[in-house]
Motif scaffolding. Structure first.
Motif, PDB file in Angstrom:
ATOM      1  N   MET A 163       0.831  -1.202   0.000  1.00 39.65           N
ATOM      2  CA  MET A 163       0.000   0.000   0.000  1.00 39.65           C
ATOM      3  C   MET A 163       0.870   1.258   0.000  1.00 39.65           C
ATOM      4  N   VAL A 164       1.976   1.214   0.749  1.00 42.28           N
ATOM      5  CA  VAL A 164       2.912   2.356   0.742  1.00 42.28           C
ATOM      6  C   VAL A 164       3.520   2.520  -0.645  1.00 42.28           C
ATOM      7  N   ALA A 165       3.935   1.404  -1.265  1.00 44.65           N
ATOM      8  CA  ALA A 165       4.511   1.475  -2.607  1.00 44.65           C
ATOM      9  C   ALA A 165       3.491   1.973  -3.624  1.00 44.65           C
ATOM     10  N   LEU A 166       2.227   1.552  -3.472  1.00 48.42           N
ATOM     11  CA  LEU A 166       1.177   2.018  -4.384  1.00 48.42           C
ATOM     12  C   LEU A 166       0.960   3.525  -4.245  1.00 48.42           C
ATOM     13  N   ALA A 167       0.989   4.029  -3.013  1.00 44.34           N
ATOM     14  CA  ALA A 167       0.827   5.465  -2.800  1.00 44.34           C
ATOM     15  C   ALA A 167       1.979   6.247  -3.417  1.00 44.34           C
ATOM     16  N   ILE A 168       3.206   5.738  -3.283  1.00 45.70           N
ATOM     17  CA  ILE A 168       4.375   6.411  -3.858  1.00 45.70           C
ATOM     18  C   ILE A 168       4.282   6.432  -5.382  1.00 45.70           C
ATOM     19  N   CYS A 169       3.942   5.302  -5.972  1.00 45.18           N
ATOM     20  CA  CYS A 169       3.850   5.235  -7.434  1.00 45.18           C
ATOM     21  C   CYS A 169       2.747   6.152  -7.957  1.00 45.18           C
TER      22      CYS A 169
ATOM     23  N   VAL B  10       4.059   9.773  -7.786  1.00 43.67           N
ATOM     24  CA  VAL B  10       5.077  10.043  -8.812  1.00 43.67           C
ATOM     25  C   VAL B  10       4.441  10.144 -10.195  1.00 43.67           C
ATOM     26  N   LEU B  11       3.520   9.234 -10.501  1.00 46.71           N
ATOM     27  CA  LEU B  11       2.850   9.294 -11.809  1.00 46.71           C
ATOM     28  C   LEU B  11       2.027  10.568 -11.957  1.00 46.71           C
ATOM     29  N   TYR B  12       1.377  10.997 -10.881  1.00 42.95           N
ATOM     30  CA  TYR B  12       0.600  12.242 -10.926  1.00 42.95           C
ATOM     31  C   TYR B  12       1.509  13.439 -11.184  1.00 42.95           C
ATOM     32  N   LEU B  13       2.645  13.494 -10.501  1.00 46.61           N
ATOM     33  CA  LEU B  13       3.576  14.610 -10.697  1.00 46.61           C
ATOM     34  C   LEU B  13       4.166  14.599 -12.103  1.00 46.61           C
ATOM     35  N   LEU B  14       4.489  13.413 -12.621  1.00 43.10           N
ATOM     36  CA  LEU B  14       5.007  13.333 -13.987  1.00 43.10           C
ATOM     37  C   LEU B  14       3.966  13.815 -14.996  1.00 43.10           C
ATOM     38  N   ALA B  15       2.728  13.382 -14.837  1.00 44.24           N
ATOM     39  CA  ALA B  15       1.671  13.835 -15.744  1.00 44.24           C
ATOM     40  C   ALA B  15       1.452  15.339 -15.631  1.00 44.24           C
ATOM     41  N   LEU B  16       1.540  15.848 -14.411  1.00 38.28           N
ATOM     42  CA  LEU B  16       1.360  17.288 -14.203  1.00 38.28           C
ATOM     43  C   LEU B  16       2.470  18.088 -14.877  1.00 38.28           C
ATOM     44  N   MET B  17       3.697  17.598 -14.785  1.00 42.28           N
ATOM     45  CA  MET B  17       4.828  18.297 -15.411  1.00 42.28           C
ATOM     46  C   MET B  17       4.750  18.251 -16.927  1.00 42.28           C
TER      47      MET B  17
END
Length: 227
Positions: free
Chosen positions: A29-35, A38-45
Motif C-alpha cells: 500500500m505504501v509502494a502504491l501510494a508512492i507510485c 510520482v505518476l501524478y507529478l510526472l503527468a502534471l509536469m
C-alpha cells in the motif's frame, strides 16, 4: 498448500506468518501510494508549463525531504517489531532438532528419549493416491497444536535450509553450527516445505512435512514411535 495459479502467500498458519502477510500488504500500500504520487507529478509536469515558483519553492524541497523519511519510518517500525518477534524464543513447550543430509532430514525430539527418525521423500511409484508428488515423506514431523515449538537446525555435510512457508519459517542448516527458530501452529493441518538452499544434485528432493495435531494425538504418536 500453494497451487499453480496462486499469486500471493500461502494461508498463514502461525502468528509470525500472519504478521509477515500483514506487513507485506502494508508495504504494498505504501509502494502504491508512492507510485501514484510520482505518476501524478510526472503527468502534471508534462501537461503544465514549468514556472519559477515551482522550481525554486523551498516548501516543495522541504516536503520531498521530510516525506521519504516518514515513509521509511512507516516501513521500519513494523519490520523491526516482526524481526524481534521472530528472534524471541522464550520457554518453548517442545524442542525439535532438524539435521540436514544429502538428501534427507533427520529429526530428534530432544525432550523425549530415543525419539529420532529419518525423513525421506516418497518415490512416485510408492506414493499413495491423493498425496503430493515430490512433497510427501515417509515420516512426517508431528507437533502439538497451539504449542511453542523451538527448532534447532544444523547440517551434517553441506549447506541446507529448513523452510516451511505457511509457518513463516526459514532457517539455514550449516555444518558445525546450530541455528534456531520457533513457531506456533494456530490450527491443525499438514504443512509442506522444501530445502531452500542448493545442496547438490538431489536438492529438489528434500521435502519437509509438518503435521499439526491435538495434544492427545501427538502423545499417542510419540508413544507409538518410541515403542
Amino acid at each position: 498448500m500453494a497451487n499453480h495459479t496462486q499469486f500471493g502467500f500461502q494461508d498463514a498458519s502461525s502468528p509470525i506468518m500472519e504478521e509477515l502477510v500483514e506487513f507485506h500488504d502494508h508495504a504494498l500500500m505504501v509502494a502504491l501510494a508512492i507510485c501514484s504520487l510520482v505518476l501524478y507529478l510526472l503527468a502534471l509536469m508534462l501537461m503544465e508549463k514549468l514556472s519559477s515558483n515551482t522550481v525554486d519553492a523551498q516548501e516543495v524541497e522541504l516536503v520531498w525531504t521530510i516525506l521519504p523519511a516518514i515513509v521509511l519510518i512507516m516501513l521500519a517500525l513494523p519490520s523491526l517489531q516482526i524481526l524481534y518477534m521472530m528472534d524471541e524464543i522464550d520457554e518453548p513447550d517442545l524442542t525439535l532438532k532438524a539435521i540436514g543430509h544429502q538428501w534427507y532430514w533427520t529429526y530428534e525430539y530432544t525432550d523425549f528419549k530415543d525419539l529420532t527418525f529419518d525423513s525421506y521423500m516418497l518415490p512416485t511409484t510408492d506414493l499413495p493416491l491423493g498425496n503430493f508428488r515430490l512433497l510427501e515423506v515417509d515420516h512426517r514431523v508431528v507437533i502439538p497444536m497451539e504449542s511453542h515449538i523451538r527448532v534447532i537446525v544444523t547440517a551434517d555435510d553441506v549447506l541446507h535450509s529448513w523452510a516451511v512457508p505457511s509457518l513463516g519459517v526459514k532457517t539455514d542448516a550449516i555444518p558445525g553450527r546450530l541455528n534456531q527458530t520457533s513457531f506456533i501452529t494456530t490450527r491443525p493441518g499438514i504443512f509442506y516445505g522444501q530445502c531452500s538452499e542448493i545442496c547438490g544434485a538431489n536438492h529438489s528432493f528434500m521435502p519437509i512435512v509438518v503435521e499439526s495435531a491435538p495434544l492427545n494425538h501427538f502423545e499417542n504418536w510419540s508413544s507409538l514411535l518410541s515403542s
